[in-house]
Structures are given as structure tokens and as C-alpha cells.
Design a protein around this motif. Sequence first.
Motif, short mmCIF file in Angstrom:
data_model
loop_
_atom_site.label_atom_id
_atom_site.label_comp_id
_atom_site.label_asym_id
_atom_site.label_seq_id
_atom_site.Cartn_x
_atom_site.Cartn_y
_atom_site.Cartn_z
N ALA A 48 -29.73 -75.72 22.77
CA ALA A 48 -29.23 -75.88 21.41
C ALA A 48 -30.18 -75.30 20.38
CB ALA A 48 -29.00 -77.37 21.13
N GLU A 49 -31.49 -75.47 20.60
CA GLU A 49 -32.46 -74.99 19.61
C GLU A 49 -32.43 -73.48 19.54
OE1 GLU A 49 -35.01 -75.26 16.57
OE2 GLU A 49 -34.02 -76.91 17.61
N ARG A 52 -29.33 -72.29 17.63
CA ARG A 52 -29.43 -72.46 16.18
C ARG A 52 -30.37 -71.43 15.56
NH1 ARG A 52 -29.47 -77.86 17.72
NH2 ARG A 52 -31.72 -78.05 17.46
N LYS A 117 -21.21 -80.25 20.33
CA LYS A 117 -22.03 -80.62 19.17
C LYS A 117 -23.51 -80.51 19.50
CE LYS A 117 -19.26 -82.08 15.76
NZ LYS A 117 -19.35 -81.58 14.36
N THR A 120 -24.61 -76.76 19.68
CA THR A 120 -24.38 -75.86 18.54
C THR A 120 -24.92 -76.41 17.22
OG1 THR A 120 -22.15 -76.78 18.17
CG2 THR A 120 -22.33 -74.83 19.59
N SER A 121 -25.40 -77.66 17.21
CA SER A 121 -25.89 -78.24 15.97
C SER A 121 -26.91 -79.33 16.27
CB SER A 121 -24.73 -78.84 15.14
OG SER A 121 -24.32 -80.08 15.69
N SER A 122 -27.52 -79.85 15.22
CA SER A 122 -28.46 -80.96 15.36
C SER A 122 -27.85 -82.26 14.84
CB SER A 122 -29.74 -80.65 14.57
OG SER A 122 -29.45 -80.45 13.19
N GLU A 123 -26.53 -82.28 14.65
CA GLU A 123 -25.85 -83.40 14.02
C GLU A 123 -26.05 -84.73 14.74
OE1 GLU A 123 -21.24 -84.63 12.84
OE2 GLU A 123 -21.76 -82.53 13.21
#
Length: 339
Positions: A48-49, A52, A117, A120-123
Amino acid sequence: MAELSIPSNSGDLEEHEQVMSEVHLGCPPGLSGPHISKFTISLPPQGAESIRQGEAVSTQQNIELDEDGDLVVKRRNRQSNRSCCLIIQHNITSSIPNVGLQVWRAELILSDFVLHKIHTSSEFEGIVSLELGAGTGMVGIILACVAKRVFITDHGDEILDNCANNVHLNSEMFNHQASVYVRGLNWKNSWPPTMDSESSETQKRFSWTASEVEEVQGASLLLAADVIYSDDLTDAFFNTLERLMSQGSEKVLYLALEKRYNFSLDDLDVVANGYLRFQSYLRDAEECESLEHEPLPRFVGKPIDLTQIPQYVREYNRGNDIEIWQIKYVRRKSQSQTL
């Protein structure tokens, strides 16, 4: 793939009558007791990192030259996507009260949503989350890869024991700061839940502490999968949602459900009554504005575009009758002022 049909009024079924999730079709129905399945999760080539950071990753690569001073061009790794396995203990069949012992398609597609999620994001990183009607606990287990606290809840001694076993089987996946709690939560009872002298040992084992209840009040994320199949449970579910979402911090619910169709004698047609009952609780934003002074629960819901969610979990067929809804609770002004 054939569909399992659960009547919207499941009370018409005998408690001992066995049903089978469409995920388990092809398995011998006579098998009894818990079984172990490995669900393969395909992960993107980068974490994920890295996703991003985008092209910033490539700009940090060193330039290499050969003996003649020519640029050495490194070819991209063409290996297939990385994968890992989720180990889930479950039953092949169950009675209606114990459907949480099985794996259901809505649970798998919500797992895909959470995985997307995460990658693809840090949410979802470092959050406190509550899963309602968790069943096998698959979604909450995946979320624990990045979340700070995950409360996985359901009702029934056998379901809670099975869920706790799955948490143990997959604990190596959790991030090092994650805490995962399996807790009992009966939607037909009050919130916060209380214990009484007649509670079973299993219920006491999965009981809540005052500090845990307080932490849930500050949760930002609620999750639920395949909890819409019985009208009385749908009513109890939304009553519990109102108590949870009207207090503490602002929360968002992601709910995955399957539209199950049954022949109705009242309508003389095949209808999805359970789905209609679910939709009766939802409003759009403009309608909520007009209901500002009415004491009714006001849930705002919108469907998620599933064509934008890749299938990370391999072992299932999504079909066309699964949906994920984003649901928020619109508080009355008097509520907001007192929080």
C-alpha cells in the motif's frame, strides 16, 4: 452458481433445519463439524505504501552503467501477484440461528473491499473498528492488518468460539500494534451490553469491559456482512446501529448484503422482501433535511460501485446480487450539541 434462499421471515423455519451457503456448494452436505479452508488472497505487486508513493519509487533507483559506459536497463519483474492464505474454520451446513458458522459471499466481497482500501489508501490505518454479526470473523481479521483496535462481535456461544479460533489461526497477519477482541453482542438487547448471573461461561469469556465500551464509542468504522435476511433481525440491527452511531464520534458503516428472492403469496411474485425492509431504513441527504424535526432514525445510504473493487479473494463467484452500501447516521442538532 446456484443461490441459497433464506425466507425473509426465518422464524418459519425449524431451528434444526440445515442450510448451506452457496460458497460451499459442491461440498458433501453430510459432513459435520468444523472444517478448515484456506482462502487465497492475491495482493498487488507493491504494498500500500508503494502504491501511494506512485512514481516517486522509481525516481530513487540508482543509474547503472556497463563497462562500455552504456546504460543498464533493468527489466520489470514479471512475476505474478503476491498471494497469502487466510485460514478459516467453518461449517459446511448449519441451522438458521447458526448461519454465522458458514462463509457467505457478502463476507468475501466485503473482504475484497477492505483489502482494496488497505492497498490503495491509509484510511483504515490505526483506526478503531467494530464488526457486527461477524460470523467467522474474516473481515475483521483482514482489517487487523492495519487497524489499531478491532472488535469482532456476534451472538451465540458456538459462533463466538469459532470466531475466536479463527482470530488465533490468523494472528500472525496482524500488525504489531493491533488488538483484536471477540465480543458478544445481541442486537435485541440494550447497548451497552450487560451480564447477568445466568450467563454461560462462554458469554462471560466474551463479555465487555467498561473501557472497551468507551473505546467503541470512539470508533470511526463499522462493518457488517450478510446480516439482512430476517425482518425482525433487520429491525434489531438498525436499532443497535442507532444507539452506536448516535453517540460518540462520527461513524461510517460499510454493509455488504445479498438480495435474496422468494415467492410471495401476498405479491404473487418473486420479490426480495428482506432487501426492501433494509431499504426502508435509508434516506437520501435531501430527504433527511426535510425530516430535520422528526424523531425518526435517519440513515443516509449510497451503494458502492463494485466494478471499481478488484477481486482479491479467489475462491468465490461474486454473481450479480451482492451489494455494498456506505451508511451514515444524520444526527439531530440537539444530539450534536450535547456530544
